[in-house]
Scaffold this motif. Structure first.
Motif, PDB file in Angstrom:
ATOM      1  N   MET A 145      16.282  -7.288  -6.350  1.00  0.00           N
ATOM      2  CA  MET A 145      14.879  -7.497  -6.700  1.00  0.00           C
ATOM      3  C   MET A 145      13.962  -7.395  -5.492  1.00  0.00           C
ATOM      4  O   MET A 145      12.836  -6.900  -5.589  1.00  0.00           O
ATOM      5  CB  MET A 145      14.710  -8.858  -7.376  1.00  0.00           C
ATOM      6  CG  MET A 145      15.345  -8.947  -8.749  1.00  0.00           C
ATOM      7  SD  MET A 145      15.075 -10.580  -9.449  1.00  0.00           S
ATOM      8  CE  MET A 145      16.188 -10.503 -10.856  1.00  0.00           C
ATOM      9  N   LEU A 146      14.440  -7.867  -4.347  1.00  0.00           N
ATOM     10  CA  LEU A 146      13.642  -7.731  -3.128  1.00  0.00           C
ATOM     11  C   LEU A 146      13.405  -6.258  -2.805  1.00  0.00           C
ATOM     12  O   LEU A 146      12.297  -5.854  -2.444  1.00  0.00           O
ATOM     13  CB  LEU A 146      14.345  -8.422  -1.957  1.00  0.00           C
ATOM     14  CG  LEU A 146      14.227  -9.942  -1.891  1.00  0.00           C
ATOM     15  CD1 LEU A 146      15.113 -10.487  -0.775  1.00  0.00           C
ATOM     16  CD2 LEU A 146      12.777 -10.363  -1.670  1.00  0.00           C
ATOM     17  N   GLY A 147      14.459  -5.461  -2.944  1.00  0.00           N
ATOM     18  CA  GLY A 147      14.337  -4.034  -2.691  1.00  0.00           C
ATOM     19  C   GLY A 147      13.388  -3.363  -3.666  1.00  0.00           C
ATOM     20  O   GLY A 147      12.534  -2.550  -3.274  1.00  0.00           O
ATOM     21  N   ALA A 148      13.513  -3.701  -4.957  1.00  0.00           N
ATOM     22  CA  ALA A 148      12.655  -3.107  -5.980  1.00  0.00           C
ATOM     23  C   ALA A 148      11.198  -3.497  -5.770  1.00  0.00           C
ATOM     24  O   ALA A 148      10.283  -2.677  -5.924  1.00  0.00           O
ATOM     25  CB  ALA A 148      13.118  -3.549  -7.363  1.00  0.00           C
ATOM     26  N   THR A 149      10.971  -4.768  -5.398  1.00  0.00           N
ATOM     27  CA  THR A 149       9.610  -5.247  -5.167  1.00  0.00           C
ATOM     28  C   THR A 149       8.979  -4.565  -3.963  1.00  0.00           C
ATOM     29  O   THR A 149       7.819  -4.127  -4.015  1.00  0.00           O
ATOM     30  CB  THR A 149       9.610  -6.776  -4.950  1.00  0.00           C
ATOM     31  OG1 THR A 149      10.139  -7.414  -6.113  1.00  0.00           O
ATOM     32  CG2 THR A 149       8.200  -7.282  -4.693  1.00  0.00           C
ATOM     33  N   ALA A 150       9.731  -4.464  -2.874  1.00  0.00           N
ATOM     34  CA  ALA A 150       9.214  -3.825  -1.667  1.00  0.00           C
ATOM     35  C   ALA A 150       8.848  -2.371  -1.942  1.00  0.00           C
ATOM     36  O   ALA A 150       7.784  -1.891  -1.497  1.00  0.00           O
ATOM     37  CB  ALA A 150      10.256  -3.903  -0.553  1.00  0.00           C
ATOM     38  N   LYS A 151       9.700  -1.655  -2.683  1.00  0.00           N
ATOM     39  CA  LYS A 151       9.431  -0.255  -2.983  1.00  0.00           C
ATOM     40  C   LYS A 151       8.188  -0.112  -3.864  1.00  0.00           C
ATOM     41  O   LYS A 151       7.365   0.775  -3.665  1.00  0.00           O
ATOM     42  CB  LYS A 151      10.632   0.385  -3.676  1.00  0.00           C
ATOM     43  CG  LYS A 151      10.444   1.879  -3.925  1.00  0.00           C
ATOM     44  CD  LYS A 151      11.635   2.501  -4.592  1.00  0.00           C
ATOM     45  CE  LYS A 151      11.438   4.013  -4.727  1.00  0.00           C
ATOM     46  NZ  LYS A 151      10.189   4.382  -5.444  1.00  0.00           N
ATOM     47  N   LYS A 152       8.071  -1.005  -4.864  1.00  0.00           N
ATOM     48  CA  LYS A 152       6.926  -0.929  -5.776  1.00  0.00           C
ATOM     49  C   LYS A 152       5.621  -1.202  -5.044  1.00  0.00           C
ATOM     50  O   LYS A 152       4.610  -0.518  -5.264  1.00  0.00           O
ATOM     51  CB  LYS A 152       7.113  -1.935  -6.913  1.00  0.00           C
ATOM     52  CG  LYS A 152       6.155  -1.707  -8.083  1.00  0.00           C
ATOM     53  CD  LYS A 152       6.452  -0.394  -8.779  1.00  0.00           C
ATOM     54  CE  LYS A 152       5.551  -0.179  -9.973  1.00  0.00           C
ATOM     55  NZ  LYS A 152       5.825   1.111 -10.661  1.00  0.00           N
ATOM     56  N   LEU A 153       5.622  -2.190  -4.153  1.00  0.00           N
ATOM     57  CA  LEU A 153       4.425  -2.497  -3.380  1.00  0.00           C
ATOM     58  C   LEU A 153       4.060  -1.326  -2.462  1.00  0.00           C
ATOM     59  O   LEU A 153       2.885  -0.962  -2.324  1.00  0.00           O
ATOM     60  CB  LEU A 153       4.644  -3.761  -2.548  1.00  0.00           C
ATOM     61  CG  LEU A 153       4.570  -5.096  -3.301  1.00  0.00           C
ATOM     62  CD1 LEU A 153       5.046  -6.232  -2.415  1.00  0.00           C
ATOM     63  CD2 LEU A 153       3.151  -5.349  -3.795  1.00  0.00           C
ATOM     64  N   TYR A 154       5.077  -0.724  -1.856  1.00  0.00           N
ATOM     65  CA  TYR A 154       4.846   0.433  -0.975  1.00  0.00           C
ATOM     66  C   TYR A 154       4.244   1.585  -1.759  1.00  0.00           C
ATOM     67  O   TYR A 154       3.257   2.208  -1.323  1.00  0.00           O
ATOM     68  CB  TYR A 154       6.163   0.860  -0.336  1.00  0.00           C
ATOM     69  CG  TYR A 154       6.063   2.149   0.456  1.00  0.00           C
ATOM     70  CD1 TYR A 154       5.476   2.167   1.725  1.00  0.00           C
ATOM     71  CD2 TYR A 154       6.544   3.346  -0.084  1.00  0.00           C
ATOM     72  CE1 TYR A 154       5.370   3.348   2.441  1.00  0.00           C
ATOM     73  CE2 TYR A 154       6.445   4.535   0.629  1.00  0.00           C
ATOM     74  CZ  TYR A 154       5.850   4.532   1.881  1.00  0.00           C
ATOM     75  OH  TYR A 154       5.743   5.706   2.581  1.00  0.00           O
ATOM     76  N   ASP A 155       4.817   1.891  -2.925  1.00  0.00           N
ATOM     77  CA  ASP A 155       4.309   2.987  -3.758  1.00  0.00           C
ATOM     78  C   ASP A 155       2.880   2.711  -4.213  1.00  0.00           C
ATOM     79  O   ASP A 155       2.047   3.628  -4.301  1.00  0.00           O
ATOM     80  CB  ASP A 155       5.206   3.189  -4.980  1.00  0.00           C
ATOM     81  CG  ASP A 155       6.574   3.748  -4.607  1.00  0.00           C
ATOM     82  OD1 ASP A 155       6.719   4.270  -3.489  1.00  0.00           O
ATOM     83  OD2 ASP A 155       7.499   3.638  -5.441  1.00  0.00           O
ATOM     84  N   TYR A 156       2.590   1.441  -4.525  1.00  0.00           N
ATOM     85  CA  TYR A 156       1.269   1.053  -5.011  1.00  0.00           C
ATOM     86  C   TYR A 156       0.204   1.297  -3.948  1.00  0.00           C
ATOM     87  O   TYR A 156      -0.841   1.900  -4.196  1.00  0.00           O
ATOM     88  CB  TYR A 156       1.297  -0.423  -5.413  1.00  0.00           C
ATOM     89  CG  TYR A 156       0.083  -0.892  -6.196  1.00  0.00           C
ATOM     90  CD1 TYR A 156      -0.053  -0.620  -7.556  1.00  0.00           C
ATOM     91  CD2 TYR A 156      -0.923  -1.628  -5.574  1.00  0.00           C
ATOM     92  CE1 TYR A 156      -1.146  -1.061  -8.276  1.00  0.00           C
ATOM     93  CE2 TYR A 156      -2.029  -2.073  -6.280  1.00  0.00           C
ATOM     94  CZ  TYR A 156      -2.130  -1.796  -7.636  1.00  0.00           C
ATOM     95  OH  TYR A 156      -3.222  -2.234  -8.342  1.00  0.00           O
ATOM     96  N   TYR A 157       0.487   0.844  -2.732  1.00  0.00           N
ATOM     97  CA  TYR A 157      -0.474   1.015  -1.647  1.00  0.00           C
ATOM     98  C   TYR A 157      -0.527   2.465  -1.169  1.00  0.00           C
ATOM     99  O   TYR A 157      -1.578   2.949  -0.742  1.00  0.00           O
ATOM    100  CB  TYR A 157      -0.139   0.072  -0.496  1.00  0.00           C
ATOM    101  CG  TYR A 157      -0.569  -1.346  -0.763  1.00  0.00           C
ATOM    102  CD1 TYR A 157      -1.912  -1.714  -0.717  1.00  0.00           C
ATOM    103  CD2 TYR A 157       0.367  -2.322  -1.098  1.00  0.00           C
ATOM    104  CE1 TYR A 157      -2.313  -3.017  -0.979  1.00  0.00           C
ATOM    105  CE2 TYR A 157      -0.026  -3.624  -1.367  1.00  0.00           C
ATOM    106  CZ  TYR A 157      -1.369  -3.968  -1.304  1.00  0.00           C
ATOM    107  OH  TYR A 157      -1.765  -5.247  -1.579  1.00  0.00           O
ATOM    108  N   LYS A 158       0.593   3.149  -1.249  1.00  0.00           N
ATOM    109  CA  LYS A 158       0.629   4.562  -0.859  1.00  0.00           C
ATOM    110  C   LYS A 158      -0.263   5.397  -1.779  1.00  0.00           C
ATOM    111  O   LYS A 158      -0.852   6.398  -1.363  1.00  0.00           O
ATOM    112  CB  LYS A 158       2.067   5.080  -0.912  1.00  0.00           C
ATOM    113  CG  LYS A 158       2.242   6.493  -0.387  1.00  0.00           C
ATOM    114  CD  LYS A 158       3.701   6.923  -0.443  1.00  0.00           C
ATOM    115  CE  LYS A 158       3.856   8.350   0.059  1.00  0.00           C
ATOM    116  NZ  LYS A 158       5.282   8.802  -0.012  1.00  0.00           N
ATOM    117  N   ALA A 159      -0.352   4.970  -3.036  1.00  0.00           N
ATOM    118  CA  ALA A 159      -1.179   5.684  -4.011  1.00  0.00           C
ATOM    119  C   ALA A 159      -2.663   5.359  -3.846  1.00  0.00           C
ATOM    120  O   ALA A 159      -3.509   5.915  -4.563  1.00  0.00           O
ATOM    121  CB  ALA A 159      -0.733   5.332  -5.424  1.00  0.00           C
ATOM    122  N   GLY A 160      -2.982   4.454  -2.922  1.00  0.00           N
ATOM    123  CA  GLY A 160      -4.378   4.162  -2.635  1.00  0.00           C
ATOM    124  C   GLY A 160      -4.961   2.977  -3.380  1.00  0.00           C
ATOM    125  O   GLY A 160      -6.171   2.723  -3.304  1.00  0.00           O
TER     126      GLY A 160
END
Length: 269
Positions: free
Chosen positions: A190-205
């Motif tokens: 879950m930590l990995g999934a959360t970190a990736k989702k947050l990264y993708d969210y901010y990467k998308a602007g």
């Protein structure tokens, strides 16, 4: 998303994350009925509030997390398949997350398996007086195999906990030990999934508003409290009764979802 919707989703997450009924499937269904499933923040919210559920495991089993370095190595080995396959199949997984039909069918198929799993692995619960830990030890190979079983949960409706628990039972591990290892494995996953989702969210602007940050905080607190209760209740029930009730629940929910989607109200993700 408003505060009421955030609270509802957090309660669902806390209840279902560690039960073999698919938290992702339930979140997709609930957010679809509330007509917020397609919202980017909703998708982020349903992932990030898993942090609260993670903390409940750490609090309940904190002694185990300070037991030995070997414990962390086994979790790391079990976590590797999710890292590899998650990155490899990311686009396919995103498409499946938009299909209520996939959720319904997977709920039903998983339910059928849960109806039979207690009988299939009944011998796992037998204690050998000469070796009482025979069905409780998880070695590195077993941990890796459980990790591959966990990857089945990339299909919405499968249940991460259900897949990893059944995976442990196929290796001769008893229900209680398999369930607890599944809980521990949820932490890095879950930590990995959360970190990736947050990264993708901010990467998308995207930028979180003050209200959205508050929703995330409230959601995590609620998921934490509810998950504490759910884990304790599940372990006690599972040790005594097994999986059948969860199998029936999944089948009924899956059929109801198909009927609603095709004959009453077309769910849109």
């Amino acid at each position: 998303m408003d505060i009421v919707q955030a609270i509802i989703l957090a309660i669902i997450e806390g209840i279902t994350e560690y039960l073999p009924v698919s938290s992702t499937g339930h979140m997709i269904i609930a957010s679809s009925f509330m007509k917020i499933a397609s919202d980017d923040f909703t998708k982020l919210f349903t992932i990030v509030i898993q942090l609260g559920a993670i903390l409940s495991v750490v609090v309940l089993y904190w002694k185990r997390f300070f037991q030995s370095f070997d414990f962390y190595l086994k979790l790391f080995v079990a976590f590797l398949p999710a890292v590899f396959l998650g990155l490899l199949l990311n686009d396919i997984i995103d498409e499946l997350l938009e299909s209520p039909t996939t959720v319904a069918i997977t709920l039903i198929l998983g339910g059928i398996i849960l109806l039979k799993v207690d009988d299939w692995f009944k011998k796992n619960e037998d204690v050998n007086p000469k070796n009482p830990t025979e069905h409780t030890e998880i070695n590195y190979l077993t941990a890796l195999k459980i990790g591959f079983f966990q990857c089945l949960a990339m299909i919405p409706g499968t249940s991460r906990s259900g897949a990893s628990i059944v995976g442990g039972m196929t290796q001769g591990v008893n229900r209680k030990t398999a369930a607890e290892f599944s809980f521990f494995l949820a932490v890095p996953t879950m930590l990995g999934a959360t970190a990736k989702k947050l990264y993708d969210y901010y990467k998308a602007g995207f930028v979180l508003s003050d209200n959205q940050i508050n929703y995330l905080i409230i959601g995590n607190v609620i998921a934490f409290i509810v998950a504490l209760i759910a884990i304790r209740s599940f372990i006690d029930y599972l040790s005594k009764k097994g999986f059948k009730i969860f199998g029936y629940y999944r089948i009924v929910l899956g059929i109801a979802l198909l009927v609603i989607h095709f004959f009453i109200y077309k769910l849109t993700i």
